[in-house]
Design a protein around this motif. Structure first.
Motif, PDB file in Angstrom:
ATOM      1  N   SER A 225     -10.342   9.371   2.230  1.00 34.43           N
ATOM      2  CA  SER A 225      -9.021   9.325   1.623  1.00 34.43           C
ATOM      3  C   SER A 225      -8.014  10.014   2.529  1.00 34.43           C
ATOM      4  N   ALA A 226      -6.798   9.496   2.587  1.00 33.92           N
ATOM      5  CA  ALA A 226      -5.734  10.120   3.358  1.00 33.92           C
ATOM      6  C   ALA A 226      -5.353  11.454   2.738  1.00 33.92           C
ATOM      7  N   THR A 227      -4.577  12.247   3.491  1.00 33.80           N
ATOM      8  CA  THR A 227      -4.212  13.574   3.008  1.00 33.80           C
ATOM      9  C   THR A 227      -3.274  13.466   1.808  1.00 33.80           C
ATOM     10  N   VAL A 228      -3.273  14.512   1.001  1.00 30.30           N
ATOM     11  CA  VAL A 228      -2.442  14.525  -0.209  1.00 30.30           C
ATOM     12  C   VAL A 228      -0.961  14.436   0.135  1.00 30.30           C
ATOM     13  N   PRO A 229      -0.454  15.218   1.151  1.00 32.81           N
ATOM     14  CA  PRO A 229       0.972  15.059   1.486  1.00 32.81           C
ATOM     15  C   PRO A 229       1.317  13.633   1.907  1.00 32.81           C
ATOM     16  N   PHE A 230       0.413  12.961   2.603  1.00 33.98           N
ATOM     17  CA  PHE A 230       0.677  11.585   3.018  1.00 33.98           C
ATOM     18  C   PHE A 230       0.798  10.669   1.804  1.00 33.98           C
ATOM     19  N   LEU A 231      -0.116  10.815   0.859  1.00 28.88           N
ATOM     20  CA  LEU A 231      -0.069   9.952  -0.329  1.00 28.88           C
ATOM     21  C   LEU A 231       1.196  10.206  -1.130  1.00 28.88           C
ATOM     22  N   GLN A 232       1.592  11.473  -1.238  1.00 29.33           N
ATOM     23  CA  GLN A 232       2.807  11.775  -1.994  1.00 29.33           C
ATOM     24  C   GLN A 232       4.035  11.182  -1.323  1.00 29.33           C
ATOM     25  N   ARG A 233       4.124  11.282   0.002  1.00 31.46           N
ATOM     26  CA  ARG A 233       5.280  10.753   0.713  1.00 31.46           C
ATOM     27  C   ARG A 233       5.343   9.237   0.644  1.00 31.46           C
ATOM     28  N   THR A 234       4.214   8.568   0.883  1.00 36.46           N
ATOM     29  CA  THR A 234       4.226   7.106   0.979  1.00 36.46           C
ATOM     30  C   THR A 234       4.389   6.426  -0.378  1.00 36.46           C
ATOM     31  N   ARG A 235       3.991   7.080  -1.460  1.00 38.34           N
ATOM     32  CA  ARG A 235       4.150   6.462  -2.786  1.00 38.34           C
ATOM     33  C   ARG A 235       5.567   6.627  -3.330  1.00 38.34           C
ATOM     34  N   GLY A 236       6.340   7.483  -2.688  1.00 42.27           N
ATOM     35  CA  GLY A 236       7.696   7.690  -3.187  1.00 42.27           C
ATOM     36  C   GLY A 236       8.748   6.905  -2.439  1.00 42.27           C
ATOM     37  N   ALA A 237       8.402   6.189  -1.359  1.00 42.76           N
ATOM     38  CA  ALA A 237       9.381   5.423  -0.589  1.00 42.76           C
ATOM     39  C   ALA A 237       8.677   4.256   0.075  1.00 42.76           C
ATOM     40  N   PHE A 238       9.477   3.239   0.442  1.00 41.53           N
ATOM     41  CA  PHE A 238       8.888   2.064   1.077  1.00 41.53           C
ATOM     42  C   PHE A 238       8.552   2.340   2.546  1.00 41.53           C
ATOM     43  N   GLU A 239       9.395   3.104   3.238  1.00 40.47           N
ATOM     44  CA  GLU A 239       9.141   3.474   4.615  1.00 40.47           C
ATOM     45  C   GLU A 239       9.927   4.734   4.944  1.00 40.47           C
ATOM     46  N   GLY A 240       9.540   5.387   6.041  1.00 41.51           N
ATOM     47  CA  GLY A 240      10.230   6.608   6.427  1.00 41.51           C
ATOM     48  C   GLY A 240       9.477   7.354   7.524  1.00 41.51           C
ATOM     49  N   VAL A 241      10.073   8.479   7.960  1.00 38.88           N
ATOM     50  CA  VAL A 241       9.487   9.353   8.977  1.00 38.88           C
ATOM     51  C   VAL A 241       9.563  10.777   8.460  1.00 38.88           C
ATOM     52  N   TYR A 242       8.463  11.529   8.580  1.00 36.21           N
ATOM     53  CA  TYR A 242       8.455  12.910   8.087  1.00 36.21           C
ATOM     54  C   TYR A 242       7.468  13.731   8.927  1.00 36.21           C
TER      55      TYR A 242
END
Length: 749
Positions: A225-242
């Motif tokens: 499974s991907a990291t928790v911060p990654f899942l939180q970021r990607t489920r809240g937006a369609f695309e982005g950089v962080y």
């Protein structure tokens, strides 16, 4: 002298005004430029990474659409209309061979019961469904679905992704057709994307957040499974950089984008890569600031000219002071420079007086220095000659005199006088070699008319063992009469011996030596030619200078102390002659030529070689102490061996390391007396070889050498020698040492 201006400003105020006027604008401009460029570079890099993530999502969607189109075409098969599953299996098998990455094609009933598996032989048990969520979505939507990563229920249990299409007939769901795609196929998808200099890792994550493909270390992370911060970021937006930490724990920037099928693509770059624009901008700002600084310096040039003129005036005054010229200075507006000018004028006056005094002192010091150098050179030459001339011949003389005494042939008062005076000479040699200063050296000659052939005969006999040892061919063409000179037989023999020895040492084994003599109008000419190493042009001009030689080892087998040819030059010059060397260069041999004044009167005596007495060791009792004597000086070795045998010891003798090691085959010594300056392998190396050969049965070692300085004694002690004897050795001292190291008998000799 001009008067100093009133109340000049200190130099520091002038420098402060100059620095503030040039640096402050440049610094402010560079700081603003740095932040502007860094922000622009950072935004451009983020856009580039995000574009790469979008491209990866498009590539994934394209791969899935291609596979779904193939699966939809298969779902329209007539074999399914006829419910002929065997025929449909054959069709699926053909399609399966054309699709890269497909593991199998499965036909399911709407409720998920496997009806056909094209990857298994007919009649094989069909494994249960591995992933049911995508099947439920097909039933609910009646649309093609890309499933999530799951581990198969077959024997291999591979990680794979199902893609499912509904098989509709008359508007009703009759079957669900599934293609199982291996996880490796998705790795090819992420690997086919164009690499970017800011990319680090590209990753595909399914709808549940499980890593399906990864370019970096896939064996470790695919299926996790991907990291928790990654899942939180990607489920809240369609695309982005962080900013985030990678799965390895490295600081990174992550750009993500979602595909049309709900999967997430990620492009990860190290923070240091994205932060590089800031560093580049800093460099650009620095260069631009430097350019502005130069422009500012040009603008400040007019202001600094006054200070420059004052400094130049002070520098000119300092130059005049250094050269002894009169000091002239100009007024300065800088207080410190004005004071400096005054000090320079005062210093000029003082130096004029001191210069006269210094010149007088220098004349006295230079005369003393020249005298000291001359004394040092004379001392070094004298000590080198004395050590080379006296130590080695004194050793066999002392031993031979002791032999005469032991044999009862030295009972007369005359022998006692010889013994006392010889001991006195030995002490004088030791004392003279320890002197720190010799002001002047003298060489005494005992000249008499003699034939040059007599000198050559004696020299050839001395060098014969060395010539034979190195397997040289020596050709001598010297007339027996007609070459009369007025000279010292011993010194001239030394000249010829040194020339032959030098030629032998610098000629490889098997070489050829030639010695010829002829008569000129007023001179006798002697030449020694070899086909050895030759002499370099740079060395030829200094070869007769004391201590000048090429690289050497401690055995002195190829060069000695560098005084042999210096002695040749000194002796020949003392006889009124001259000596020269000629060589075509390295590897082409050399020719030494000696010219001596010819003597008209016939010689009264012909110098010849004295016969050598054949001394044979006597048998010693089997219980006697066994002593091994190794010395390349044959006379010294034989005399010492005879002394020890007459003193009751069993003695074996050798003249180099090979003979010494051969003696060990039949002779096991209790004590080994080794000369340090042996050819090829010195005494230190021979002691190591003996220890290696005999091991625990190794003898006690004593050094017998002409090297007697403190460093020589310390080195022999470090090499395991129990005593350091300096030639010539006293028999009483040697016997005392042997008796103190007597051991029990250890076997047959």
């Amino acid at each position: 002298m001009a008067q100093r201006p009133r109340d000049p400003l200190p130099l520091r105020w002038h420098l402060v005004r100059l620095v503030l006027g040039t640096l402050l604008p440049v610094t402010a401009f560079a700081c603003g430029l740095f932040f502007f460029l860094a922000r622009a570079e950072r935004e451009a890099t983020e856009r580039r990474v995000l574009t790469s993530a979008r491209a990866l999502a498009d590539a994934f969607d394209s791969e899935m659409e291609s596979s779904l189109h193939t699966l939809e075409a298969l779902a329209a098969s007539a074999w399914l209309d006829a419910s002929d599953l065997e025929g449909f299996r054959t069709q699926c098998t053909r399609v399966l061979k054309t699709q890269r990455g497909w593991l199998t094609v499965i036909l399911l009933s709407p409720d998920g019961v496997p009806l056909l598996n094209a990857g298994l032989p007919p009649g094989s048990p069909l494994p249960a469904l591995a992933e049911s969520e995508s099947l439920a979505r097909v039933r609910d939507t009646l649309r093609p679905v890309v499933g999530d990563l799951a581990r198969g229920r077959g024997e291999k249990k591979q990680l794979a992704v199902p893609i499912r299409v509904p098989v509709l007939r008359d508007g009703e769901l009759r079957y669900v057709l599934t293609a199982v795609i291996s996880a490796a196929a998705f790795h090819e998808v992420v690997g086919r994307q164009d690499s970017d200099d800011v990319e680090w890792t590209r990753t595909l994550v399914d709808t549940r957040g499980v890593v399906a493909a990864r370019t970096r270390d896939p064996a470790r992370f695919v299926g996790q499974s991907a990291t928790v911060p990654f899942l939180q970021r990607t489920r809240g937006a369609f695309e982005g950089v962080y900013a985030d930490l990678s799965m390895e724990g490295e600081p990174v920037y992550a750009a993500f984008s979602h595909s049309a099928y709900g999967w997430t693509t990620t492009v990860v770059s190290p923070r240091r890569v994205l932060d590089a624009p800031a560093r580049r901008s800093l460099l650009a700002g620095g260069l631009l600031g430097l350019a502005m600084l130069l422009l500012s310096a040009a603008g400040a040039w007019a202001f600094s000219r006054r200070i420059g003129r004052s400094i130049s005036s002070a520098a000119d005054a300092a130059d005049a002071l250094a050269s002894g010229a009169p000091v002239r200075v100009e007024p300065s507006e800088v207080r410190e420079l004005a004071r400096l000018n005054e000090a320079l004028v005062r210093s000029g006056r003082l130096l004029e007086a001191q210069e006269r005094e210094r010149e007088a002192h220098l004349e006295v010091a230079e005369a003393a220095r020249a005298e000291a150098i001359a004394a040092t050179q004379a001392k070094d030459a004298f000590l080198a000659m004395l050590g080379h001339e006296l130590r080695n011949p004194l050793a066999p003389i002392v031993s031979s005199l002791e032999l005469l005494r032991l044999r009862g042939l030295a009972q007369t008062p005359e022998h006692e006088v010889i013994r006392r005076q010889l001991s006195h000479v030995v002490r004088l040699v030791d004392d003279l070699l320890d002197l720190a200063r010799i002001v002047r050296g003298q060489m005494s000659l005992h000249q008499a008319p003699l034939e040059l052939s007599a000198v050559v005969t004696r020299a050839v006999e001395v060098v014969a063992p060395l010539v034979e040892k190195r397997q040289h061919t020596l050709e001598v063409a010297v007339p027996s009469t007609g070459l009369t000179v007025l000279g010292d037989p011993d010194r001239l023999t030394q000249v010829v011996t040194n020339l032959l020895t030098n030629a032998t040492k610098y000629t490889p084994p098997g070489g050829r030596l030639q010695m010829r003599a002829e008569s000129g109008a007023d001179e006798v000419v002697l030449t020694v030619t070899d086909d050895g190493e030759g002499v370099e042009p740079e060395l030829a001009g200094r070869i007769f200078t004391p201590f000048v030689q090429g690289p050497r080892s401690v055995d002195r087998g190829a060069g000695g102390l560098g005084i042999g040819l210096a002695l040749v030059h000194s002796v020949v010059t003392a006889h009124g002659g001259r000596v020269a060397v000629h060589s075509e260069g390295p590897g082409k041999g050399s020719t030494f030529t000696v010219w001596l004044p010819r003597h008209a009167a016939p010689p009264e005596h012909l110098a010849g070689a004295s016969p050598t007495k054949d001394v044979r060791p006597s048998e010693a009792p089997s219980t006697a102490l066994r002593v091994l004597v190794v010395d390349d000086n044959v006379d010294a070795a034989e005399a010492l061996a005879d002394l020890l045998e007459m003193s009751g010891y069993t003695v074996a003798m050798a003249h180099d390391h090979r003979q010494a090691l051969q003696r060990l085959d039949t002779f096991t010594p209790d004590v080994a007396i080794l000369d340090i300056g042996l050819p090829e392998v010195d005494g230190y190396g021979l002691a190591a070889l003996i220890r290696e050969r005999l091991g625990a049965a190794s003898p006690t070692f004593a050094a017998l050498t002409g090297y007697g300085q403190h460093e020589d004694r310390r080195r022999s002690e470090a090499a395991g020698f129990h005593h350091h004897f300096v030639k010539p050795v006293q028999l009483a001292d040697l016997v005392a040492f042997l008796e103190s190291h007597r051991r029990p008998h250890r076997g047959a000799a």
